[in-house]
Design a protein around this motif. Structure first.
Motif, short mmCIF file in Angstrom:
data_model
loop_
_atom_site.label_atom_id
_atom_site.label_comp_id
_atom_site.label_asym_id
_atom_site.label_seq_id
_atom_site.Cartn_x
_atom_site.Cartn_y
_atom_site.Cartn_z
N VAL A 224 1.18 -1.35 0.12
CA VAL A 224 -0.38 -0.27 -0.08
C VAL A 224 0.74 1.47 0.09
CG1 VAL A 224 -1.95 1.13 1.43
CG2 VAL A 224 -1.57 -1.46 0.95
N LYS A 225 0.21 1.98 -0.48
CA LYS A 225 1.96 3.31 -1.04
C LYS A 225 0.99 4.60 -0.67
CE LYS A 225 4.96 0.41 -3.79
NZ LYS A 225 6.30 1.49 -4.80
N THR A 226 -0.25 4.84 -1.04
CA THR A 226 -0.75 6.08 -1.21
C THR A 226 -2.17 5.55 -0.36
OG1 THR A 226 -2.63 5.40 -3.33
CG2 THR A 226 -0.76 6.39 -3.83
N LEU A 227 -3.03 7.51 -0.26
CA LEU A 227 -4.00 7.51 0.51
C LEU A 227 -4.98 6.66 -0.13
CD1 LEU A 227 -3.85 10.79 2.85
CD2 LEU A 227 -4.22 8.91 4.06
N ALA A 228 -5.11 7.17 -1.31
CA ALA A 228 -6.66 6.38 -2.28
C ALA A 228 -6.61 5.17 -1.95
CB ALA A 228 -6.43 6.98 -3.47
N GLU A 229 -5.66 4.56 -2.06
CA GLU A 229 -5.80 2.70 -2.09
C GLU A 229 -6.04 2.33 -0.13
OE1 GLU A 229 -1.34 1.64 -2.82
OE2 GLU A 229 -1.47 2.71 -4.76
N ILE A 230 -5.56 3.68 0.70
CA ILE A 230 -6.14 2.90 2.38
C ILE A 230 -7.37 3.05 2.26
CG2 ILE A 230 -6.04 4.16 4.74
CD1 ILE A 230 -2.97 4.50 3.22
N GLU A 231 -7.62 4.67 1.86
CA GLU A 231 -9.59 4.77 1.08
C GLU A 231 -9.96 3.34 0.45
OE1 GLU A 231 -9.74 9.50 2.43
OE2 GLU A 231 -9.65 8.33 -0.09
N ALA A 232 -9.55 2.95 -0.01
CA ALA A 232 -10.42 2.32 -1.23
C ALA A 232 -10.10 1.00 0.44
CB ALA A 232 -9.63 1.50 -2.02
N HIS A 233 -9.58 -0.30 0.39
CA HIS A 233 -9.33 -0.69 0.69
C HIS A 233 -9.89 -1.02 3.00
CE1 HIS A 233 -5.93 -3.07 -0.69
NE2 HIS A 233 -4.95 -1.78 -0.21
N LEU A 234 -10.44 -0.01 2.96
CA LEU A 234 -11.33 0.50 3.59
C LEU A 234 -12.77 0.37 3.48
CD1 LEU A 234 -9.31 3.85 6.40
CD2 LEU A 234 -9.46 0.97 6.31
N GLU A 235 -12.70 -0.03 2.77
CA GLU A 235 -14.09 -0.05 1.93
C GLU A 235 -14.69 -1.68 2.07
OE1 GLU A 235 -16.76 1.72 0.76
OE2 GLU A 235 -14.78 3.85 1.06
N HIS A 236 -13.30 -2.22 2.28
CA HIS A 236 -13.67 -4.02 3.13
C HIS A 236 -13.46 -4.08 4.06
CE1 HIS A 236 -14.47 -3.81 -1.91
NE2 HIS A 236 -13.13 -3.38 -1.40
N LEU A 237 -12.54 -3.14 4.98
CA LEU A 237 -11.56 -3.82 5.57
C LEU A 237 -11.77 -2.26 6.84
CD1 LEU A 237 -8.55 -5.69 3.58
CD2 LEU A 237 -10.16 -6.96 4.79
N ASP A 238 -11.72 -3.15 8.21
CA ASP A 238 -11.75 -2.56 9.40
C ASP A 238 -9.90 -1.49 9.59
OD1 ASP A 238 -14.13 -3.38 10.81
OD2 ASP A 238 -12.07 -5.45 10.48
N GLY A 239 -8.60 -2.14 8.90
CA GLY A 239 -7.97 -1.35 9.06
C GLY A 239 -6.99 -1.67 8.12
N VAL A 240 -5.75 -0.29 7.66
CA VAL A 240 -4.36 -0.86 6.76
C VAL A 240 -3.13 -0.65 7.68
CG1 VAL A 240 -4.16 -0.23 4.84
CG2 VAL A 240 -5.55 0.09 5.00
N MET A 241 -2.96 -1.23 6.95
CA MET A 241 -0.90 -1.30 7.50
C MET A 241 0.37 -0.89 6.82
SD MET A 241 1.42 -3.57 9.98
CE MET A 241 0.49 -3.77 11.38
N VAL A 242 0.58 0.11 7.02
CA VAL A 242 1.77 0.83 5.82
C VAL A 242 2.99 0.56 6.35
CG1 VAL A 242 2.54 2.63 3.99
CG2 VAL A 242 0.09 2.02 5.04
N GLY A 243 4.12 -0.36 5.71
CA GLY A 243 5.38 -0.28 5.88
C GLY A 243 6.32 0.72 5.47
N ARG A 244 7.02 -0.21 4.46
CA ARG A 244 8.04 0.95 3.69
C ARG A 244 7.54 2.10 2.52
NH1 ARG A 244 9.51 -3.71 -0.57
NH2 ARG A 244 7.02 -4.43 0.18
N GLU A 245 6.22 2.12 2.26
CA GLU A 245 6.16 3.50 1.53
C GLU A 245 6.26 4.50 3.29
OE1 GLU A 245 5.51 6.58 -1.03
OE2 GLU A 245 5.93 3.87 -1.30
N ALA A 246 5.44 4.31 4.40
CA ALA A 246 5.46 5.32 5.16
C ALA A 246 6.87 5.43 5.95
CB ALA A 246 4.84 4.84 6.89
N TYR A 247 8.01 4.69 5.30
CA TYR A 247 9.72 4.87 6.01
C TYR A 247 9.91 5.84 4.94
CZ TYR A 247 14.08 4.45 8.22
OH TYR A 247 15.10 4.78 8.93
N GLN A 248 10.25 5.48 3.81
CA GLN A 248 10.74 5.96 2.69
C GLN A 248 9.58 7.18 2.00
OE1 GLN A 248 10.73 2.75 0.06
NE2 GLN A 248 12.10 1.53 0.87
#
Length: 342
Positions: A224-248
């Motif tokens: 997951v790399k963008t806020l738009a992707e996060i919001e899309a996942h939240l249509e199906h799930l309760d949460g999103v965890m971001v790793g490398r993108e949040a760091y880099q």
């Protein structure tokens, strides 16, 4: 986007509250140390932050204080590595006593070192043991005990295998909060880095898991790399965890509070984030830390901006020098064109 907030999504940043899994920064070895987490907290008040994975052996037998953190890091989860229920319970109790908001069991890391210790992703093949571990922790703490896992390991990658694992752990331990890395792990043949990139992502499988276990809190991790992707996942799930993108590219977190948590506070500009770090950096240096131990986590703040390369280069060339202080960051900021309101 409508905010659907339940007990798992109440977050005020105060220790003892039930932390939100709506957005979290993944635990990453050698990356998400306490300096990194303090920096990330400048970008979001509500993101759930994780420690690097800490083994039970390090906590119980190590000489260093592996549970140290800054109070400003809340909400904060301690990720534990281990497979001995007694040791895990002991460490979970210590975590609660130290004020952590959550304890998370690592059932996802595929490295050889982790396998040799009988924890991490290899535990997906021992659902009964995972349930015992989680039960032992839940019996001695009041804070949430959660599990981070994969969608499968090696040739055990059927959807039935995944549902059997989640079903066994949730039913026998009472665990109701899972973060699923949407890739399987190859326990042999791939390095940890390759295991983060080569096995294909399968988000639909995680979505189906949530539909089949609607009573469980489910977050997805991986790619997951963008806020738009996060919001899309939240249509199906309760949460999103971001790793490398949040760091880099940490500034991807700048609008999280406004878009995911309903905050009315203004979005911080990059310069404001840097300046907010100055008092912390000065305190840490006064206590014996070195600038480069902190500034290395800030290198990606201006990613894709004019002057970003010069920013990184100035810090990389000067932060390690004896006596280096916030003036290095002040000089690095001068490399960013002044007309940019960032």
């Amino acid at each position: 986007m409508t905010l659907n907030v339940d007990k798992h999504q109440e977050t005020s940043g105060i220790a003892g509250d039930y932390p939100s899994s709506r957005f979290s920064v993944a635990p990453m070895l050698d990356w998400t140390d306490r300096h990194c987490r303090y920096f990330h907290r400048q970008l979001s008040e509500h993101a759930l932050l994780y420690t690097e994975m800490v083994t039970t052996g390090a906590i119980i037998h190590g000489k260093a204080d592996y549970l140290a953190y800054n109070e400003e890091e809340h909400p904060l989860s301690l990720q534990l590595g281990g497979s001995n229920p007694v040791d895990l319970a002991h460490c979970a109790k210590l975590a609660q006593e130290r004020g952590y908001d959550e304890v998370n069991l690592n059932v996802g890391c595929p490295s050889d070192r982790v396998q040799n210790g009988r924890f991490g992703a290899c535990l997906m093949g021992e659902a009964e043991l995972v349930a015992q571990c989680v039960s032992a922790m839940r019996e001695v703490v009041d804070i949430p005990v959660t599990v981070k896992t994969r969608i499968g390991i090696d040739d055990q990658d059927s959807y039935q295998f995944l549902t059997d694992f989640i079903g066994t752990v949730s039913e026998k331990s009472g665990c109701d909060d899972f973060t699923i890395h949407a890739r399987k792990a190859w326990l042999s043949g791939l390095s940890p880095k390759e295991n983060r990139e080569i096995p294909p992502l399968d988000y639909p499988r995680v979505y189906q898991l949530k539909r089949d276990f609607p009573h469980l809190t489910m977050a997805v991790n991986g790619g997951v790399k963008t806020l738009a992707e996060i919001e899309a996942h939240l249509e199906h799930l309760d949460g999103v965890m971001v790793g490398r993108e949040a760091y880099q590219n940490p500034y991807m977190m700048a609008e999280l509070d406004q878009r995911l948590f309903g905050s009315n506070k203004p979005v911080k500009k990059r310069r404001e984030v840097v300046e907010a770090m100055y008092p912390y950096i000065e305190r840490q240096i006064a206590n014996g830390s070195y600038l480069n131990h902190i500034s290395r986590h800030m290198l990606g703040l201006f990613q894709n901006m004019p002057g970003a390369r010069q920013w990184r280069r100035h810090i990389s060339e000067n932060a390690h020098k004896p006596g280096a202080g916030i003036e290095v960051l002040q000089q690095a900021l001068e490399k960013i064109p002044a007309h940019l309101d960032v």
